[in-house]
Design a protein around this motif. Structure first.
Motif, PDB file in Angstrom:
ATOM      1  N   ALA A 170       0.872  -1.173   0.000  1.00 41.85           N
ATOM      2  CA  ALA A 170       0.000   0.000   0.000  1.00 41.85           C
ATOM      3  C   ALA A 170       0.907   1.221   0.000  1.00 41.85           C
ATOM      4  CB  ALA A 170      -0.882  -0.008   1.236  1.00 41.85           C
ATOM      5  N   ALA A 171       0.823   2.043  -1.006  1.00 43.28           N
ATOM      6  CA  ALA A 171       1.697   3.222  -1.085  1.00 43.28           C
ATOM      7  C   ALA A 171       1.052   4.275  -1.974  1.00 43.28           C
ATOM      8  CB  ALA A 171       3.065   2.834  -1.641  1.00 43.28           C
ATOM      9  N   ASP A 172       1.320   5.532  -1.639  1.00 41.49           N
ATOM     10  CA  ASP A 172       0.907   6.635  -2.502  1.00 41.49           C
ATOM     11  C   ASP A 172       2.107   7.010  -3.374  1.00 41.49           C
ATOM     12  OD1 ASP A 172      -1.431   6.530  -1.116  1.00 41.49           O
ATOM     13  OD2 ASP A 172      -1.094   8.357   0.049  1.00 41.49           O
ATOM     14  N   VAL A 173       1.835   7.362  -4.612  1.00 36.36           N
ATOM     15  CA  VAL A 173       2.931   7.705  -5.531  1.00 36.36           C
ATOM     16  C   VAL A 173       2.842   9.187  -5.857  1.00 36.36           C
ATOM     17  CG1 VAL A 173       3.992   7.229  -7.778  1.00 36.36           C
ATOM     18  CG2 VAL A 173       2.835   5.385  -6.534  1.00 36.36           C
ATOM     19  N   LEU A 174       3.920   9.883  -5.545  1.00 36.41           N
ATOM     20  CA  LEU A 174       3.974  11.316  -5.853  1.00 36.41           C
ATOM     21  C   LEU A 174       4.742  11.510  -7.163  1.00 36.41           C
ATOM     22  CD1 LEU A 174       3.437  14.267  -5.008  1.00 36.41           C
ATOM     23  CD2 LEU A 174       5.636  14.207  -3.788  1.00 36.41           C
ATOM     24  N   VAL A 175       4.067  12.139  -8.103  1.00 34.28           N
ATOM     25  CA  VAL A 175       4.660  12.410  -9.419  1.00 34.28           C
ATOM     26  C   VAL A 175       4.907  13.903  -9.528  1.00 34.28           C
ATOM     27  CG1 VAL A 175       4.208  12.374 -11.914  1.00 34.28           C
ATOM     28  CG2 VAL A 175       3.486  10.443 -10.482  1.00 34.28           C
ATOM     29  N   ASP A 176       6.124  14.239  -9.912  1.00 36.65           N
ATOM     30  CA  ASP A 176       6.484  15.657 -10.058  1.00 36.65           C
ATOM     31  C   ASP A 176       6.935  15.870 -11.496  1.00 36.65           C
ATOM     32  OD1 ASP A 176       7.243  18.244  -9.777  1.00 36.65           O
ATOM     33  OD2 ASP A 176       8.789  17.878  -8.259  1.00 36.65           O
ATOM     34  N   GLY A 177       6.114  16.536 -12.277  1.00 33.34           N
ATOM     35  CA  GLY A 177       6.442  16.705 -13.697  1.00 33.34           C
ATOM     36  C   GLY A 177       6.424  15.369 -14.395  1.00 33.34           C
ATOM     37  N   GLU A 178       7.566  15.008 -15.002  1.00 34.39           N
ATOM     38  CA  GLU A 178       7.590  13.780 -15.816  1.00 34.39           C
ATOM     39  C   GLU A 178       8.032  12.549 -15.036  1.00 34.39           C
ATOM     40  OE1 GLU A 178       9.834  14.285 -19.409  1.00 34.39           O
ATOM     41  OE2 GLU A 178       8.374  15.684 -20.237  1.00 34.39           O
ATOM     42  N   THR A 179       8.476  12.757 -13.793  1.00 32.96           N
ATOM     43  CA  THR A 179       9.069  11.614 -13.091  1.00 32.96           C
ATOM     44  C   THR A 179       8.410  11.355 -11.737  1.00 32.96           C
ATOM     45  OG1 THR A 179      10.760  13.065 -12.171  1.00 32.96           O
ATOM     46  CG2 THR A 179      11.343  11.884 -14.176  1.00 32.96           C
ATOM     47  N   VAL A 180       8.732  10.177 -11.214  1.00 36.45           N
ATOM     48  CA  VAL A 180       8.263   9.808  -9.876  1.00 36.45           C
ATOM     49  C   VAL A 180       9.160  10.501  -8.855  1.00 36.45           C
ATOM     50  CG1 VAL A 180       7.983   7.883  -8.267  1.00 36.45           C
ATOM     51  CG2 VAL A 180       7.426   7.570 -10.702  1.00 36.45           C
ATOM     52  N   ARG A 181       8.552  11.203  -7.906  1.00 35.40           N
ATOM     53  CA  ARG A 181       9.339  11.872  -6.862  1.00 35.40           C
ATOM     54  C   ARG A 181       9.491  10.946  -5.646  1.00 35.40           C
ATOM     55  NH1 ARG A 181      10.003  16.935  -4.167  1.00 35.40           N
ATOM     56  NH2 ARG A 181      10.107  17.945  -6.194  1.00 35.40           N
ATOM     57  N   ALA A 182       8.389  10.301  -5.236  1.00 38.80           N
ATOM     58  CA  ALA A 182       8.456   9.510  -4.003  1.00 38.80           C
ATOM     59  C   ALA A 182       7.344   8.486  -3.949  1.00 38.80           C
ATOM     60  CB  ALA A 182       8.339  10.442  -2.792  1.00 38.80           C
ATOM     61  N   LEU A 183       7.626   7.405  -3.208  1.00 41.84           N
ATOM     62  CA  LEU A 183       6.569   6.482  -2.800  1.00 41.84           C
ATOM     63  C   LEU A 183       6.376   6.700  -1.311  1.00 41.84           C
ATOM     64  CD1 LEU A 183       7.727   4.927  -5.439  1.00 41.84           C
ATOM     65  CD2 LEU A 183       6.516   3.000  -4.448  1.00 41.84           C
ATOM     66  N   LEU A 184       5.166   6.963  -0.896  1.00 42.02           N
ATOM     67  CA  LEU A 184       4.897   7.330   0.490  1.00 42.02           C
ATOM     68  C   LEU A 184       3.969   6.325   1.143  1.00 42.02           C
ATOM     69  CD1 LEU A 184       4.096  11.059  -0.310  1.00 42.02           C
ATOM     70  CD2 LEU A 184       6.139  10.254   0.894  1.00 42.02           C
ATOM     71  N   GLN A 185       4.259   6.026   2.396  1.00 39.73           N
ATOM     72  CA  GLN A 185       3.275   5.243   3.143  1.00 39.73           C
ATOM     73  C   GLN A 185       2.017   6.078   3.240  1.00 39.73           C
ATOM     74  OE1 GLN A 185       4.712   4.144   7.001  1.00 39.73           O
ATOM     75  NE2 GLN A 185       5.040   2.053   6.341  1.00 39.73           N
ATOM     76  N   PRO A 186       0.848   5.492   3.041  1.00 33.96           N
ATOM     77  CA  PRO A 186      -0.380   6.298   3.143  1.00 33.96           C
ATOM     78  C   PRO A 186      -0.422   7.011   4.497  1.00 33.96           C
ATOM     79  CG  PRO A 186      -0.870   4.124   2.286  1.00 33.96           C
ATOM     80  CD  PRO A 186       0.570   4.102   2.674  1.00 33.96           C
ATOM     81  N   GLY A 187      -0.650   8.314   4.460  1.00 32.06           N
ATOM     82  CA  GLY A 187      -0.718   9.100   5.694  1.00 32.06           C
ATOM     83  C   GLY A 187       0.640   9.553   6.201  1.00 32.06           C
ATOM     84  N   SER A 188       1.715   9.235   5.465  1.00 31.66           N
ATOM     85  CA  SER A 188       3.050   9.612   5.921  1.00 31.66           C
ATOM     86  C   SER A 188       3.204  11.133   5.992  1.00 31.66           C
ATOM     87  CB  SER A 188       4.093   9.049   4.949  1.00 31.66           C
ATOM     88  OG  SER A 188       5.310   9.754   5.097  1.00 31.66           O
ATOM     89  N   PRO A 189       3.744  11.671   7.093  1.00 29.28           N
ATOM     90  CA  PRO A 189       3.928  13.121   7.212  1.00 29.28           C
ATOM     91  C   PRO A 189       5.250  13.586   6.598  1.00 29.28           C
ATOM     92  CG  PRO A 189       4.502  12.059   9.271  1.00 29.28           C
ATOM     93  CD  PRO A 189       4.172  10.963   8.305  1.00 29.28           C
TER      94      PRO A 189
END
Ligand code: DUC
Ligand code: ZN
Ligand code: ZN
Length: 473
Positions: free
Chosen positions: A19-38
């Motif tokens: 289970a992970a949220d994927v942060l996309v910044d422009g054309e690339t993946v910036r981070a995979l985050l644990q859901p609710g991660s601060p």
């Protein structure tokens, strides 16, 4: 450029799921985050430009189809998908990269063949694309020109042991090209069928009045695939060339690849959905001329002989490493019809680029492969095999944001009047039902498919300069 958060989904890779949220910044993946991660702030969702709700869905790296033929002149006609229509259909089906085959024809310079393919594709593609090089005329000049291909971002070349008078190379030519493969690190790709023997068998069948599409499969007997695969393996062994055997359909040929791999040789095998699902008896043997829809080479094999089950097994055991389509579409009208009364004149090819991800997902539903293996066969291994890994084939920080949100609770009915975007007048997959659905497709961060809407544009796709294979041992 825009930031996107794909939240609430299950990210699936070749090695696991989480289970992970994927942060996309422009054309690339910036981070995979644990859901609710601060980690990136208390409320990432509120700070991005858009949020894609992937709750209950799989988030996977975009598909990589390592074997397509857009606009290929072949069999007296030309494959009916252009780079524009074919790559758009691919995008609809969750494929975000294709590797097409540039062609050097007989008497042509390799550089000119490659340049012609750049001209066809540039500015027309919906998704990113790379090229393999078909070497159709091994001469002293082309052996020199081949050495320049890696600098052009083309790190693999295909030869044909079939199609005498068209793309065929004899053993002496293959040996010399493989020596270049060994020297440069380029991957040798092989269409492994004994073409000269097949042509004799085909002529004999036609002389006996056996002209229906079914006899295409009889002429191209599995022994012809096994023999050629073995010969290619031995030539690769002698020269030290890494060898990738394309569109494998005969279980005996796959056993040859498995044997070579057990010897520690850099030998790999590809199969296609048609060899997993379709058969000589059911499709190629359809009444009248109907079977022409499924004339392709290597041919569909007998289900009674167990080839399809053996292909699934080989995918599980890694005796086969990748699933591509060999997408080479022809319409029935004016194209396949060229072979009415003589199966040898039916242009060889099936259109599948739109359906590979779905058809392989159905293999997960049916218990043939795991979810992770689905991702590995359709994206991660093609990326590694063809020198794209890191940028493609994986969702990780820094990778291109080529991402598919796949809904296992969705449904896809395949058929000409259902899900069909390829430029053909029929579907080779008519009536196939998939217990899943491609919901959203991102290509380098841009949403190009959103439910039933196509948001991409011609020219979105870029040419990919590929590294040498990252799969070699
Ligand atoms: N096989 C096909 O079916 N079509 C294109 C070329 C090939 O080898
Ligand atoms: Zn081929
Ligand atoms: Zn092909």
């Amino acid at each position: 450029m825009a930031t996107t958060l794909i939240s609430g989904g299950t990210v699936v890779s070749a090695t696991g799921r989480a289970a992970a949220d994927v942060l996309v910044d422009g054309e690339t993946v910036r981070a995979l985050l644990q859901p609710g991660s601060p980690l990136l702030g208390a409320d990432v969702a509120a700070s991005v430009d858009r949020v894609i709700d992937a709750t209950g869905k799989y988030v996977i790296p975009g598909g990589i189809d390592g074997h397509t033929h857009m606009q290929l002149p072949f069999g007296g006609t030309e494959a009916s998908d252009t780079f524009e229509t074919g790559t758009r259909a691919a995008a609809w089906g969750g494929t975000t990269t294709i590797i097409d085959y540039a062609v050097q024809t007989y008497g042509q310079r390799i550089q000119d063949g490659l340049a012609a393919w750049h001209e066809k594709a540039a500015g027309n593609c919906a998704i990113d694309y790379g090229f393999h090089q078909i070497v159709g005329d091994v001469t002293p000049e082309s052996l020199i020109a081949m050495r320049g291909l890696p600098d052009e971002g083309v790190t693999s070349f295909k030869m044909f042991m079939a199609y005498p008078g068209v793309f065929y190379s004899d053993d002496a030519q293959i040996l010399q090209a493989m020596q270049v493969s060994r020297e440069t690190g380029m991957l040798t790709m092989m269409h492994a069928e004994n073409g000269p023997a097949i042509d004799v068998l085909a002529q004999q069948l036609v002389d006996e009045g056996k002209t229906d599409p079914y006899f295409h499969g009889i002429a191209r007997a599995w022994e012809m695939e096994e023999e050629a695969t073995h010969r290619a393996i031995m030539l690769a062994r002698l020269t030290g060339a890494p060898l990738y055997v394309v569109h494998m359909s005969a279980k005996q040929a796959v056993a040859q690849v498995a044997w070579a791999r057990d010897q520690g040789q850099n030998v790999f095998g590809e199969t296609c959905p048609q060899y997993l699902y379709l058969s000589l008896e059911e499709q190629l043997g359809s009444p009248g001329f109907e079977g022409a829809k499924w004339v392709c080479s290597t041919p569909l094999r007998s289900r009674a002989e167990g080839h399809q089950d053996a292909m699934w097994q080989a995918l599980r055991t890694n005796d086969l490493q990748t699933v591509a389509t060999d997408h080479c579409p022809f319409c029935m009208k004016d194209q396949k019809e060229l072979g009415l009364g003589d199966f040898r004149k039916i242009p060889n090819g099936i259109g599948s680029v739109e359906h590979r991800m779905d058809l392989m997902y159905q293999g997960v539903v049916a218990g043939h492969i795991t979810l992770e293996r689905w991702v590995e066969l359709t994206s991660t291994t093609p990326a590694r095999m063809f020198g794209l890994y890191g940028t493609k084939g994986v969702i990780q920080p820094g990778a291109d944001a080529d991402i598919v949100v796949y809904d296992p609770a969705g449904h896809t009915s395949i058929g000409y009047d259902a899900t069909h975007h390829m430029n053909m007048d029929h579907s080779a997959w008519e009536g196939f039902e998939i217990d899943g659905h491609v919901d959203t497709v991102l290509s380098r961060g841009k949403i190009i498919v959103d439910g039933n809407s196509y948001l991409g544009a011609k020219g979105d796709g870029r040419f990919l300069r590929r590294d040498l294979s990252q799969y070699l041992v």
